[in-house]
Design a protein around this motif. Structure first.
Motif, short mmCIF file in Angstrom:
data_model
loop_
_atom_site.label_atom_id
_atom_site.label_comp_id
_atom_site.label_asym_id
_atom_site.label_seq_id
_atom_site.Cartn_x
_atom_site.Cartn_y
_atom_site.Cartn_z
N PRO A 58 31.79 44.97 37.54
CA PRO A 58 31.46 45.90 36.45
C PRO A 58 31.32 47.34 36.96
CG PRO A 58 30.15 43.91 36.28
CD PRO A 58 30.86 43.83 37.60
N GLY A 59 31.93 48.27 36.19
CA GLY A 59 31.84 49.66 36.61
C GLY A 59 32.73 50.57 35.81
N ASP A 60 33.22 51.64 36.45
CA ASP A 60 34.04 52.63 35.78
C ASP A 60 35.49 52.16 35.73
OD1 ASP A 60 35.07 53.02 38.33
OD2 ASP A 60 34.00 54.91 38.66
N ILE A 61 36.41 53.06 35.38
CA ILE A 61 37.79 52.64 35.16
C ILE A 61 38.46 52.08 36.41
CG2 ILE A 61 38.13 54.17 33.18
CD1 ILE A 61 39.62 56.08 35.03
N ASP A 62 37.95 52.42 37.58
CA ASP A 62 38.53 51.88 38.81
C ASP A 62 38.30 50.39 38.95
OD1 ASP A 62 39.43 54.39 39.55
OD2 ASP A 62 37.64 54.87 40.72
N ALA A 63 37.42 49.83 38.14
CA ALA A 63 37.16 48.40 38.18
C ALA A 63 38.30 47.59 37.56
CB ALA A 63 35.85 48.07 37.46
N LEU A 64 39.19 48.26 36.82
CA LEU A 64 40.31 47.57 36.18
C LEU A 64 41.45 47.38 37.16
CD1 LEU A 64 40.31 49.60 32.85
CD2 LEU A 64 39.56 47.23 33.11
N GLU A 65 41.92 46.16 37.29
CA GLU A 65 43.01 45.86 38.21
C GLU A 65 44.05 44.98 37.52
OE1 GLU A 65 41.40 44.05 41.68
OE2 GLU A 65 40.47 45.90 42.42
N VAL A 66 45.32 45.30 37.73
CA VAL A 66 46.41 44.45 37.25
C VAL A 66 46.73 43.45 38.35
CG1 VAL A 66 48.77 44.36 36.37
CG2 VAL A 66 47.30 46.32 35.82
N VAL A 67 46.60 42.17 38.05
CA VAL A 67 46.71 41.12 39.07
C VAL A 67 47.64 40.02 38.58
CG1 VAL A 67 44.38 41.61 39.89
CG2 VAL A 67 44.73 39.84 38.14
N ASP A 68 48.01 39.12 39.50
CA ASP A 68 48.66 37.88 39.13
C ASP A 68 47.57 36.89 38.71
OD1 ASP A 68 51.32 38.63 39.65
OD2 ASP A 68 51.06 38.25 41.79
N HIS A 69 47.72 36.30 37.54
CA HIS A 69 46.68 35.44 36.97
C HIS A 69 47.33 34.21 36.37
CE1 HIS A 69 42.65 34.76 35.39
NE2 HIS A 69 43.15 34.53 34.20
N PRO A 70 46.71 33.05 36.47
CA PRO A 70 47.30 31.84 35.88
C PRO A 70 47.61 32.02 34.40
CG PRO A 70 45.44 31.27 37.28
CD PRO A 70 45.43 32.76 37.16
N ALA A 71 48.78 31.60 33.99
CA ALA A 71 49.16 31.69 32.58
C ALA A 71 48.39 30.65 31.77
CB ALA A 71 50.66 31.48 32.41
N PRO A 72 48.02 30.97 30.54
CA PRO A 72 47.29 30.01 29.71
C PRO A 72 48.23 28.95 29.14
CG PRO A 72 47.72 31.99 28.45
CD PRO A 72 48.23 32.26 29.84
N GLU A 73 47.66 27.89 28.62
CA GLU A 73 48.41 26.86 27.91
C GLU A 73 47.83 26.74 26.51
OE1 GLU A 73 48.32 23.23 30.08
OE2 GLU A 73 49.46 24.02 31.79
N ALA A 74 48.68 26.38 25.57
CA ALA A 74 48.23 26.22 24.18
C ALA A 74 47.53 24.87 24.04
CB ALA A 74 49.42 26.30 23.24
N GLY A 75 46.25 24.92 23.72
CA GLY A 75 45.50 23.69 23.52
C GLY A 75 45.56 23.22 22.08
N GLU A 76 44.72 22.27 21.75
CA GLU A 76 44.67 21.72 20.39
C GLU A 76 44.42 22.84 19.39
OE1 GLU A 76 44.74 18.77 17.48
OE2 GLU A 76 44.91 18.37 19.63
N GLY A 77 45.32 22.96 18.40
CA GLY A 77 45.15 23.96 17.36
C GLY A 77 45.45 25.38 17.80
N GLU A 78 46.10 25.54 18.94
CA GLU A 78 46.40 26.88 19.45
C GLU A 78 47.90 27.10 19.57
OE1 GLU A 78 42.60 27.88 22.36
OE2 GLU A 78 44.42 27.03 23.25
N VAL A 79 48.29 28.38 19.61
CA VAL A 79 49.66 28.75 19.90
C VAL A 79 49.66 29.67 21.12
CG1 VAL A 79 50.36 28.57 17.50
CG2 VAL A 79 49.65 30.76 18.39
N LEU A 80 50.75 29.64 21.86
CA LEU A 80 50.94 30.55 22.99
C LEU A 80 51.78 31.72 22.51
CD1 LEU A 80 50.21 30.69 26.04
CD2 LEU A 80 52.53 29.85 26.49
N VAL A 81 51.33 32.93 22.82
CA VAL A 81 52.01 34.14 22.38
C VAL A 81 52.42 34.97 23.59
CG1 VAL A 81 51.75 36.32 21.11
CG2 VAL A 81 50.80 34.20 20.17
N ASP A 82 53.70 35.36 23.63
CA ASP A 82 54.17 36.33 24.62
C ASP A 82 53.81 37.72 24.10
OD1 ASP A 82 55.22 34.22 26.04
OD2 ASP A 82 57.28 34.54 25.38
#
Length: 323
Positions: free
Chosen positions: A9-33
């Motif tokens: 937690p902090g100022d704008i420098d706390a934001l980072e673009v990273v590689d992150h596991p992609a989500p999966e659509a669970g029950e009652g959900e849709v996956l959106v690009d």
């Protein structure tokens, strides 16, 4: 996938673009690009460690997005792969993909660009749920909106005018005042130069509904300004969490104060709000009466710049991240 995370937690420098596991659509959900995501003040609070995601929600910020449906989870009906959609989220919009409960998905209004559509859902849902579902603004009544140049403010002006209300807004600059008048605001008040309570008194205006993002600092003035039977809805605390409430004024006016948030509501309530937006607001958008107000688009890689713009309040309307 690429996604934005908060390193600590902090100022704008706390934001980072990273590689992150992609989500999966669970029950009652849709996956959106995701094609674009709206940037909201709640995201700034989350970055600062002041507004944690609800239990079970992704740590990726982002409360709204637009994109293309790429997969369906079990039990999903009425949606197809390839559909363009806008989404109300508990988080996850600052990423290449997001899993969304189907009830929080809506079609892109006809005539609206897919990227610009990312600036519609959160503000439309906020305005519809608070101004109309909660405060029951009616034709001929007066609405006061604090922060008229914000994304919420610009949407509130347009929808309230389309439904026959008079609209007063507070703004922070002459430029924002002029823009709000172009959208239909009947009166603009520069809060840096004027006392909104005194201006309203001088104009003999008593708002029936007040939509407030400031909170504690404005609580006494809001109650003083309300009409008899008035409804104050507080949706933000930019001016602090505590303020003095004059119960005598509230009782005399038979007025009410309600505080709400959208993010943590149950799925059923969010689905009801989204359905209301599609029924009541989307036709206004498709008719050209209401339009998304986009200040600028910023690439996901420049997410820090998007947060800087919101913190400076130099924008009018929405700031969007594009992917």
């Amino acid at each position: 996938m690429r996604a934005v995370l908060v390193s600590s937690p902090g100022d704008i420098d706390a934001l980072e673009v990273v590689d992150h596991p992609a989500p999966e659509a669970g029950e009652g959900e849709v996956l959106v690009d995701v094609r674009a995501a709206g940037v909201n003040r709640a995201d700034l609070l989350q970055r600062q460690g002041l507004y944690d995601p609800p239990p079970g929600a992704t740590p990726v910020p982002g409360l709204e997005c637009s994109g293309v449906v790429s997969a369906l989870g079990p039990g999903v009906e009425g949606v197809a792969v390839g559909d363009e959609a806008v989404c109300l989220l508990s988080g996850g919009g600052y990423a290449e993909q997001v899993a969304v409960p189907v009830g929080q998905l809506a079609p892109v209004p006809a005539g609206v660009d897919l990227v610009e559509a990312a600036g519609l859902m959160e503000v439309a849902a906020t305005v519809w749920s608070n101004v109309f579902m909660t405060a029951r603004l009616s034709e001929g009544e007066t609405l006061l909106v604090h922060g008229g140049g914000s994304g919420i403010g610009t949407m509130a002006i347009q929808v309230a005018k389309a439904r026959g209300a008079r609209v007063v807004v507070t703004v922070g600059s002459p430029e924002k005042a002029a823009f709000c008048r172009q959208l239909g605001a009947d009166l603009t008040i520069d809060y840096k130069e004027q006392d909104y309570v005194e201006v309203l008194k001088g104009e003999k205006i008593r708002p029936d509904v007040i939509l407030d993002i400031i909170g504690g600092k404005y609580l006494p003035g809001n109650v003083a300004a309300l009409a008899t039977g008035g409804r104050l809805v507080v949706i933000g605390m930019q001016g602090g969490a505590k303020g003095e409430l004059n119960l005598g004024q509230l009782l005399t006016k038979r007025a009410s104060v309600t505080a709400t948030s959208l993010r943590a509501r149950p799925l059923e309530e969010k689905a009801e709000i989204v359905a209301g937006v599609v029924e009541h607001v989307w036709p206004l958008v498709e008719a050209g009466t209401v339009r998304p107000i986009i200040d600028r688009t910023v690439p996901l890689a420049d997410v820090r710049e998007a947060h800087r713009v919101l913190e400076e309040s130099s924008h009018t309307g929405k700031v969007l991240l594009t992917l």
